[in-house]
Motif scaffolding. Sequence first.
Motif, PDB file in Angstrom:
ATOM      1  N   UNK A  27      28.386  51.674 115.389  1.00 10.21           N
ATOM      2  CA  UNK A  27      27.429  52.536 114.732  1.00 10.21           C
ATOM      3  C   UNK A  27      27.959  52.881 113.353  1.00 10.21           C
ATOM      4  N   UNK A  28      27.222  52.497 112.343  1.00 10.94           N
ATOM      5  CA  UNK A  28      27.712  52.676 110.978  1.00 10.94           C
ATOM      6  C   UNK A  28      27.540  54.079 110.450  1.00 10.94           C
ATOM      7  N   UNK A  29      26.809  54.891 111.155  1.00 13.82           N
ATOM      8  CA  UNK A  29      26.581  56.230 110.645  1.00 13.82           C
ATOM      9  C   UNK A  29      26.937  57.238 111.717  1.00 13.82           C
ATOM     10  N   UNK A  30      27.209  58.421 111.277  1.00 13.04           N
ATOM     11  CA  UNK A  30      27.377  59.478 112.250  1.00 13.04           C
ATOM     12  C   UNK A  30      26.335  60.526 111.932  1.00 13.04           C
ATOM     13  N   UNK A  31      25.687  61.020 112.936  1.00 11.85           N
ATOM     14  CA  UNK A  31      24.577  61.910 112.635  1.00 11.85           C
ATOM     15  C   UNK A  31      24.887  63.326 113.078  1.00 11.85           C
TER      16      UNK A  31
ATOM     17  N   UNK B 271      23.410  48.254 108.427  1.00 13.87           N
ATOM     18  CA  UNK B 271      23.315  49.651 108.026  1.00 13.87           C
ATOM     19  C   UNK B 271      22.296  49.798 106.919  1.00 13.87           C
ATOM     20  N   UNK B 272      22.278  48.809 106.060  1.00 10.73           N
ATOM     21  CA  UNK B 272      21.515  48.941 104.844  1.00 10.73           C
ATOM     22  C   UNK B 272      20.420  47.886 104.840  1.00 10.73           C
TER      23      UNK B 272
ATOM     24  N   UNK C 209      17.363  45.867 103.049  1.00 10.85           N
ATOM     25  CA  UNK C 209      17.235  45.490 101.648  1.00 10.85           C
ATOM     26  C   UNK C 209      16.596  46.609 100.825  1.00 10.85           C
ATOM     27  N   UNK C 210      15.766  47.352 101.454  1.00 11.94           N
ATOM     28  CA  UNK C 210      15.098  48.413 100.707  1.00 11.94           C
ATOM     29  C   UNK C 210      16.031  49.574 100.441  1.00 11.94           C
ATOM     30  N   UNK C 211      17.233  49.497 101.045  1.00  8.38           N
ATOM     31  CA  UNK C 211      18.161  50.588 100.832  1.00  8.38           C
ATOM     32  C   UNK C 211      18.005  51.682 101.855  1.00  8.38           C
TER      33      UNK C 211
ATOM     34  N   UNK D 283      18.464  53.394 105.437  1.00 10.80           N
ATOM     35  CA  UNK D 283      19.395  53.285 106.554  1.00 10.80           C
ATOM     36  C   UNK D 283      18.598  52.860 107.773  1.00 10.80           C
ATOM     37  N   UNK D 284      19.164  51.954 108.506  1.00 10.81           N
ATOM     38  CA  UNK D 284      18.487  51.532 109.718  1.00 10.81           C
ATOM     39  C   UNK D 284      18.452  52.719 110.672  1.00 10.81           C
ATOM     40  N   UNK D 285      17.347  52.941 111.316  1.00 10.22           N
ATOM     41  CA  UNK D 285      17.331  54.022 112.296  1.00 10.22           C
ATOM     42  C   UNK D 285      18.363  53.756 113.380  1.00 10.22           C
ATOM     43  N   UNK D 286      18.820  54.820 113.958  1.00 13.33           N
ATOM     44  CA  UNK D 286      19.868  54.689 114.968  1.00 13.33           C
ATOM     45  C   UNK D 286      19.519  53.602 115.977  1.00 13.33           C
TER      46      UNK D 286
ATOM     47  N   UNK E 147      17.914  64.433 111.047  1.00 14.95           N
ATOM     48  CA  UNK E 147      19.320  64.765 111.187  1.00 14.95           C
ATOM     49  C   UNK E 147      20.100  64.122 110.047  1.00 14.95           C
ATOM     50  N   UNK E 148      21.243  64.685 109.786  1.00 13.64           N
ATOM     51  CA  UNK E 148      22.056  64.175 108.694  1.00 13.64           C
ATOM     52  C   UNK E 148      22.829  62.966 109.211  1.00 13.64           C
ATOM     53  N   UNK E 149      22.627  61.827 108.579  1.00 11.05           N
ATOM     54  CA  UNK E 149      23.363  60.661 109.052  1.00 11.05           C
ATOM     55  C   UNK E 149      24.264  60.157 107.940  1.00 11.05           C
ATOM     56  N   UNK E 150      25.521  60.252 108.170  1.00  6.53           N
ATOM     57  CA  UNK E 150      26.496  59.921 107.136  1.00  6.53           C
ATOM     58  C   UNK E 150      27.116  58.586 107.479  1.00  6.53           C
ATOM     59  N   UNK E 151      27.243  57.744 106.455  1.00 12.90           N
ATOM     60  CA  UNK E 151      27.876  56.455 106.699  1.00 12.90           C
ATOM     61  C   UNK E 151      29.363  56.653 106.950  1.00 12.90           C
ATOM     62  N   UNK E 152      29.820  56.061 108.042  1.00 15.76           N
ATOM     63  CA  UNK E 152      31.229  56.235 108.379  1.00 15.76           C
ATOM     64  C   UNK E 152      32.124  55.535 107.373  1.00 15.76           C
TER      65      UNK E 152
ATOM     66  N   UNK F 151      14.404  45.723  93.555  1.00 12.61           N
ATOM     67  CA  UNK F 151      13.765  46.516  94.604  1.00 12.61           C
ATOM     68  C   UNK F 151      12.421  46.984  94.085  1.00 12.61           C
TER      69      UNK F 151
ATOM     70  N   UNK G 103      10.704  50.267  95.261  1.00 16.27           N
ATOM     71  CA  UNK G 103      11.189  51.601  94.917  1.00 16.27           C
ATOM     72  C   UNK G 103      10.202  52.289  93.984  1.00 16.27           C
TER      73      UNK G 103
ATOM     74  N   UNK H  92      19.672  54.883  97.268  1.00 19.30           N
ATOM     75  CA  UNK H  92      20.118  53.501  97.462  1.00 19.30           C
ATOM     76  C   UNK H  92      21.478  53.280  96.809  1.00 19.30           C
TER      77      UNK H  92
ATOM     78  N   UNK I 236      24.157  55.011  98.836  1.00 24.61           N
ATOM     79  CA  UNK I 236      24.493  54.368 100.103  1.00 24.61           C
ATOM     80  C   UNK I 236      25.281  53.091  99.915  1.00 24.61           C
TER      81      UNK I 236
END
Lengths: 575, 484
Positions: free
Chosen positions: A203-207, A405-406, A408-410, A412-415, B189-194, B229, B232, B242, B245
């Motif tokens: 999982x690339x993100x932590x929520x 994780x990313x 192309x549109x930038x 974040x992929x949903x969990x 929710x806040x999702x932070x990239x690890x 993009x 955008x 973007x 991230x």
Amino acid sequence: MVQRKGSTRVSEDAEELVRVPLQAILLADSFAQKFRPITLERPKVLLPLVNVPMIDYTLAWLESAGIEEVFVFCCAHSKQVINYLESSHWFSLPHFEVTTIESHNSVSAGDALRLIYERHVIHGDFVLITGDTVSNMSLTQALQEHKDRRKKDNNAVMTMVIKRSKPSPITHQSRLGTDELFMAIDPYTKQLLYYEDKADHLKGTLSLEKMLLADNPSISLHNDKQDCYIDICSPEVLSIFTDNFDYQHLRRHFIKGLLVDDIMGYKIFTHEIHSNYAARVDNFRSYDTISKDIIQRWTYPLVPDVQFLGNYIAKLERQGMYRASAITSPVDKLNGELTCKLPETEPWSTSEVGSGGVGYIWSICEGGHEEEWRHSVAPTSADKLTEVMQATDDDLELTTQGSNVLLPSGELVPDSNSNLSEDDDNEDSRDDSVYFEKEVEATFLRAVHENVKEDHVILEVNSLRLSYNMTSADCAGALFYSVMKLALETPCNSNSELLKNVASVITRWQKLLKSYLQSMDEEILHLLYEKDILQEDAILKWASEKEGAEESDKVFVKQSEKFIQWLNEASEEDD
Amino acid sequence: MMMDFQVVVLAGGTSKKLVPLVSKEVPKALLPVANRPVLSYVLELLEHSNLKDLIVVVEGQDAALRVGGWISGAYVDRLHVEVAAVPEDVGTAGALRAIAHHLTANDILVVSGDLICDVSPGAVAAAHRRHGAAVTAMLCSVPVSGPLESGSSSGKDKTKKPGCCNIIGLDPTKQFLLYIATGPEIDRDIRVQKSILRAVGQMEIRADLMDAHLYAFKRAVLQEVLDQKDAFQSLQQDVLPYLVRSQLRSELSLNGAPHTEENGHDKVVPGDNQVMLSQLLAKTSTPSFHELYAMGPNGSAPVRRTHKCCVYIASQDKYCARLNSIQAFSDINRDVIGEASHLSGYSFSAQNNIIHPSAELGSKTTVGQNCMLGEGSQLGDKCSVKRSVIGRHCRIGSNVKVVNSVVMNHVTISDGCSIQGSVICSNAQLQERVVLKDCQILDRVLMVGFNEGSLMVTLYDRITRRKTHGGLRNFGHHVIFLEA
């Protein structure tokens, strides 16, 4: 136990008058099997750490930190631990009372704390620690912070000690070999808001819950902190463990449980130490690292040349070599009894755990070669590191390609969790239907071979349908499939024979089929026609054939009457 | 240094959020703040920083003509302004895309035209240059919203808490932007990239900062993102998140740009690490986490491509607000003649208010502190004006109370009216004994108090478009917008 709930001024004063001795619970069992096979014969807390059993470091620290009463909880190899403690000086110290609690059926820290709760021995705030912790921190400040918070907020049940330690960017492990830890801490109150060890690397993100920010204007997210596994707890902690009998692990269950649960509103706080040392021997890597730290005197005064109880005094010589005073003869480089030796000739780098074989002699090293005393922990070699590095890079590329994780549109992929569970569901249902079909087929075959009555078969299939949560259409499908399979499996030579087989099987089991095919068959017939499996003529022929047949046989025909009528009309139009 | 920056002012068009204040005649950029168009605050801020070559982008041809006309009148000899019209609803990113061919300088400063602040853009530009960042955003603390003294403010604060601003993640040095959530993302929710958290070790997540919509972009980066993009739409909601991230996994081909010397350490340097290190040392005394992350196993040449997203955090005592809602319009008007009076550019009288010499006051009329009375306005007898702005050539009868309100130009207010916390647009007419509280009255509206008694409108907070409400009537084609 004195609950402080609704404590008035008077009771607070009373509490101050009746001084509760500072207590500690020392778990002399890690409830893990990381040190097997060494721990098969010997408890982990008695393993030597620079020639002194680990538990001595912990007890020495507790004593120096002003703890007055220690309950040593022994479980695995409890006899050995108790015997060792009895033979040591720990029982004879003034103002330091050591009590052992023995248990044989505890499988986790949770069980241990529940047992201690039942004993009613803890009366106030206590320090919870495992017997493999080495520290030289002062407890005064942390305890004071904890007590002050408790006065303001009864729900502040625990203060855990943390220390800065940045995990390696390559292996995602800290210096002590523990997995990276993600924590969210309120920078002002130091309240712990989020705790994630054993992080899921995929999982690339932590929520974080958005509600966290509603209460706190700012949150610090940490990846650079290490949990020292020294906790200052209020007596409620024990009752929480008793109330939640499924809590086993101190971190995974207890802390997570408290953080998630917002009904009781218990709060956990952190206390960060900066210049002091605190670490726990959790795995072989930390065993190695902490040994080195002791030799390099980070844990002062718990070092070999200072006498704390139970160790032998050694003299520090040049180049970080400790020599026991008992040895008078010139020490052979490779045969030094009771020598802790660290070749400091090699440049010491913290970033690379094992750039070269930094090693030392544990105790007696019998005439080995240099190679042999490099064995304590196999260092991660440079090759391995590059390999891991390569792997992470590959991972990165993969994630870029698959845009894990990313997008192309930038975005974040949903969990991925939600997707996964859906997939799981699909998988489950598919599995279910496969099993169901097999069961139905087996039932049917049994009926064929044992001449079970149709009614019974219907009953059985119905029960199957209920247990697998299927529709009657599924039953019809499964049954039809089994019937056809049976017809096909009957040996035959030509097409006509096959046809005959099919016909006979179907007539034999028509009642069975009928009970499920009540509403469906016109559609089925239509479908078969549409798919050109059944010729128009064949259907019409079948209809006319059945015309003369008995009533029960005509059910199908009647049901598909409309369709046959339509076919008749259609063929007339064609003419 | 500032020569290298090209400035784009995104003046917007007729924002839907600000209806009924804006209209075809009054685009957002020309809304009056203390009797000056809001755009003038940005232009003067830029002029103060010696940024005189500007591109002002306006949505819609008509609006562009009006804005252009005003600029050429007001700033003819002071600024060199190019007004570009872009189609409506293209978004901020779309607007920049449309004028991309005008951009030539190495770095672009993008400013929202509705920004009212006293933070020097030069400081943002300096932070941008110092780190060689791909983008630098200015952050400021969230302005105090709602009427100052009224009891309802506490209730309002609660509802507004994290909802209206951004959630921002910063590194411990507060120089780099590690996470930003804007728009609808805030509610999730806040999702932070690890990966970012790992690289930096510690991240501070703040809900009390606001993106001020003042950005410095590296031109190559901006153009590349806009080109690639094409979905955008918004700088704030698409481009900036973007870039944030992807900062450790940059997809930008920075070395392809003609300004290679600008991108020095961001691109892969094939040379030996001595050069690399000296370059690093030259840039910053301690390498930022970006450089450490990009580094190979033994501190060799970088193996990963990164770019930096920086922030400039305005200090607490600076004023910074955006006119992006009706509430903000009232607040900013209040602040500019109140606590942030240095922004207005007027000199205040001894009574701490501004009364144009040509304004006429009747007998026993008081104009309190923090008030502004425009040119040629007339007030009757026994009027009371508190913390309000009254525009030019207004006629106000006797016994009128105006508190915490904005009255634009050519408004007629008859005797006995009471106006609180409201905005009354140009050319409106209020007849006798109209009582308004927290309302906005559209252009050229005629409002009548009838049945002898006063018309009570004490509706709250949001705009509804009911044509008749609470005894208000629709007079011909004039529509009355009320808060309900």
